[in-house]
Scaffold this motif. Structure first.
Motif, PDB file in Angstrom:
ATOM      1  N   TYR A  11       0.769  -1.137   0.113  1.00 38.26           N
ATOM      2  CA  TYR A  11       0.051   0.089   0.114  1.00 38.26           C
ATOM      3  C   TYR A  11       0.984   1.340   0.061  1.00 38.26           C
ATOM      4  N   LEU A  12       1.897   1.336   0.858  1.00 42.70           N
ATOM      5  CA  LEU A  12       2.659   2.575   0.989  1.00 42.70           C
ATOM      6  C   LEU A  12       3.658   2.680  -0.348  1.00 42.70           C
ATOM      7  N   GLU A  56      -5.725  -6.628  -7.153  1.00 39.82           N
ATOM      8  CA  GLU A  56      -4.826  -5.526  -6.752  1.00 39.82           C
ATOM      9  C   GLU A  56      -4.783  -4.870  -5.697  1.00 39.82           C
ATOM     10  N   ILE A  57      -3.801  -4.672  -5.101  1.00 37.64           N
ATOM     11  CA  ILE A  57      -3.710  -4.160  -3.780  1.00 37.64           C
ATOM     12  C   ILE A  57      -3.637  -2.438  -4.158  1.00 37.64           C
ATOM     13  N   PRO A  58      -4.360  -1.595  -3.407  1.00 37.09           N
ATOM     14  CA  PRO A  58      -4.249  -0.274  -3.759  1.00 37.09           C
ATOM     15  C   PRO A  58      -3.086   0.302  -3.229  1.00 37.09           C
ATOM     16  N   LYS A  59      -2.691   1.502  -3.602  1.00 36.59           N
ATOM     17  CA  LYS A  59      -1.540   2.363  -3.333  1.00 36.59           C
ATOM     18  C   LYS A  59      -1.997   3.612  -2.766  1.00 36.59           C
ATOM     19  N   ILE A  60      -1.254   3.918  -1.806  1.00 39.34           N
ATOM     20  CA  ILE A  60      -1.633   5.427  -1.237  1.00 39.34           C
ATOM     21  C   ILE A  60      -1.358   6.453  -2.382  1.00 39.34           C
ATOM     22  N   SER A  61      -2.202   7.301  -2.397  1.00 37.39           N
ATOM     23  CA  SER A  61      -1.951   8.401  -3.631  1.00 37.39           C
ATOM     24  C   SER A  61      -1.165   9.689  -3.055  1.00 37.39           C
ATOM     25  N   SER A  62      -0.639  10.316  -3.715  1.00 40.71           N
ATOM     26  CA  SER A  62       0.048  11.666  -3.221  1.00 40.71           C
ATOM     27  C   SER A  62      -0.728  12.534  -2.379  1.00 40.71           C
ATOM     28  N   TYR A 117      -2.175   4.439  10.211  1.00 41.84           N
ATOM     29  CA  TYR A 117      -2.924   4.916   8.972  1.00 41.84           C
ATOM     30  C   TYR A 117      -3.224   3.899   7.658  1.00 41.84           C
ATOM     31  N   ALA A 118      -2.116   3.327   7.369  1.00 40.21           N
ATOM     32  CA  ALA A 118      -1.896   2.215   6.178  1.00 40.21           C
ATOM     33  C   ALA A 118      -2.682   1.056   6.688  1.00 40.21           C
ATOM     34  N   GLU A 119      -2.469   0.653   7.834  1.00 36.98           N
ATOM     35  CA  GLU A 119      -3.383  -0.651   8.504  1.00 36.98           C
ATOM     36  C   GLU A 119      -4.807  -0.400   8.302  1.00 36.98           C
TER      37      GLU A 119
END
Length: 151
Positions: A11-12, A56-62, A117-119
């Motif tokens: 994610y990160l 697909e695992i999402p990614k943190i956006s900017s 936050y990511a969790e």
């Protein structure tokens, strides 16, 4: 490493060239890149079964990452001069923010905050897909001895 840690790393990792997938059959996190890079074959998307097997695992956006940094800067008492906020304003805010974390000796505190936050984001994603983390984690753990014996 536990499954949640791997999901958080995926994610990160905001590099668009690093597509991560969750194998819902095994609970494994797969970095789907060329075998020369990963040492593992990529996902065969020609196999129709794989369309249901991998998510697909999402990614943190900017924008999200900037929001998290702002929330951290708001809550820390270790920065009475608001140096973290100052770092977020202007040129290269991500780099300047990280430099200030080191300067203020807040790197560990930041990592815990970002991890939390990511969790929460990963848990929310799992819920949206109606995936049971405990079930996936059990599959993940059942596949660990197999994977470790291959190394």
């Amino acid at each position: 490493m536990i499954l949640m840690d791997e999901l958080i790393i995926a994610y990160l990792d905001n590099d668009v060239d690093h597509p991560y997938y969750l194998d819902i059959y095994t609970g494994q996190v797969i970095l789907n890149m060329d075998e020369a890079y990963t040492g593992e074959p990529g996902i065969d998307w020609d196999d129709e079964e794989n369309e249901e097997r991998y998510i697909e695992i999402p990614k943190i956006s900017s924008d999200q990452a900037f929001f998290v940094m702002t929330k951290f800067a708001q809550r820390t008492d270790s920065d009475p001069e608001d140096k973290l906020f100052a770092a977020l304003n202007g040129y290269k805010p991500f780099r300047k923010f990280k430099d200030k974390l080191y300067e203020l000796v807040l790197w560990d505190e930041w990592n815990k905050f970002e991890h939390k936050y990511a969790e929460e984001a990963v848990q929310s994603w799992l819920e949206r897909f109606e995936l049971d983390y405990n079930e996936l984690n059990e599959k993940y753990n059942n596949n660990l001895p197999f994977l470790q014996s291959e190394e």
